[in-house]
Design an enzyme around this catalytic site. Structure first.
Site, short mmCIF file in Angstrom:
data_model
loop_
_atom_site.label_atom_id
_atom_site.label_comp_id
_atom_site.label_asym_id
_atom_site.label_seq_id
_atom_site.Cartn_x
_atom_site.Cartn_y
_atom_site.Cartn_z
N SER A 154 51.23 36.63 44.90
CA SER A 154 51.63 35.75 43.81
C SER A 154 52.80 34.86 44.24
O SER A 154 52.64 34.04 45.15
CB SER A 154 51.96 36.59 42.57
OG SER A 154 52.05 35.77 41.42
N ASP A 232 41.49 37.27 37.26
CA ASP A 232 42.95 37.13 37.20
C ASP A 232 43.32 36.13 36.10
O ASP A 232 42.98 34.95 36.18
CB ASP A 232 43.44 36.65 38.57
CG ASP A 232 44.94 36.61 38.69
OD1 ASP A 232 45.63 36.33 37.70
OD2 ASP A 232 45.44 36.80 39.82
N HIS A 269 45.19 40.50 38.71
CA HIS A 269 46.40 40.14 39.45
C HIS A 269 47.22 41.35 39.90
O HIS A 269 48.29 41.19 40.48
CB HIS A 269 47.27 39.25 38.54
CG HIS A 269 48.26 38.38 39.26
ND1 HIS A 269 47.90 37.29 40.03
CD2 HIS A 269 49.62 38.43 39.32
CE1 HIS A 269 48.98 36.71 40.52
NE2 HIS A 269 50.03 37.39 40.11
#
Length: 291
Positions: A154, A232, A269
């Protein structure tokens, strides 16, 4: 310079050792900084091992990747050390740094701040690329710093890609990312970070810290792997934009051998996603770290 390195914990894992350290960081304005270091069992002064740097995402610390990433089995079998830095300075006392989860503490974005309010402490780029290797070298860790690669998740995926692509000395041999913020100048998270940390705002961020902009200008051969999940919610919300990175890479002449972007059906995620593909990424980097 003496960093006053202190070992605060040690655990045996996959026949190697995971140790946590604390030291006074000049890059972060004299604040205490923590990191975790995994050393495989074959690492010693006579046999220095390559280093893989893992950069964690928003709200994380140096512990998330170490505790939940699932990297150690593959790293142990490949004989690779893994360094886990924190994601920001801690306790700088800057007004507003703890107001939101996606800016300030836990959200350093792996850049060097130029906004005077943050410039003393928020220098994660220097902390990761220069200061931590110096700490490892000074403390005599059995690591071959001429063989480094970098990966992250991320915000940390953003960091891994930008530090790799921006390395003028070719510090890292390869980069990979799990669900990276791939085009931050076009995403809300990037707008917030660049507007807050950088005196030149989004324009400065776009020029210096946007992986999609950087790959578009990179002519040298690269070694990049990206995974993201189609389930996600941050991908669905347009925070990640891996397709922008892929298009820019292909337009710049980087084929699927140099840049591979994989969509993983249904994954989200979380560290469930990361741990599923963790060994893929470690083995990917081993191809270059052990060459």
């Amino acid at each position: 310079m003496s960093y006053g390195l202190e070992e605060t914990s040690s655990n045996k894992v996959f026949h190697g050792t995971l140790k946590k350290y604390s030291f006074t960081s000049a890059a972060l304005g004299g604040l205490k900084a923590n990191f975790n270091l995994f050393l495989p069992v074959n690492a010693d002064t006579e046999h220095k091992v390559p280093l893989l740097v893992y950069l964690a995402g928003l709200t994380c610390t140096e512990d998330n990747g170490a505790q939940k990433g699932g990297f150690f089995g593959a790293a142990s079998s490949e004989g690779i050390a893994i360094l886990f830095p924190d994601t920001s300075p801690r306790g700088a006392g800057i007004e507003g740094e703890d107001a939101d989860w996606d800016f300030g503490t836990g959200a350093g974005f792996y850049l060097n701040a130029t906004n005077p309010e943050f410039a003393k402490n928020y220098n994660m780029l220097t902390h990761v690329t220069t200061e931590l290797p110096a700490v490892l070298e000074q403390s005599g860790q059995p690591i071959d710093l001429s063989r480094q690669s970098i990966f992250g998740h991320s915000m940390g995926g953003h960091g891994a890609l930008t530090l790799y692509l921006g390395s003028k000395t070719k510090q890292y041999r390869s980069a990979s990312a799990f669900a990276p913020i791939s085009n931050p100048s076009q995403a809300p998270w990037g707008h917030k970070a660049f507007s807050g940390y950088l005196e030149g705002g989004i324009d400065e961020g776009k020029a210096n810290y946007d992986a999609t902009e950087m790959i578009a200008k990179t002519k040298e051969s690269v070694h990049i792997l990206i995974d993201y999940g189609t389930g996600d919610n941050f991908y669905k919300a347009g925070q990640l934009l891996p397709e922008n990175f892929l298009k820019a890479a292909r337009d710049a002449g980087h084929d699927e051998v140099q840049v591979r972007v994989r969509s993983q059906e249904g994954y989200d995620h979380s560290y469930y996603f990361i741990s599923t593909f963790a060994s893929d990424h470690v083995h990917f980097h081993a191809n270059f770290l052990k060459a």
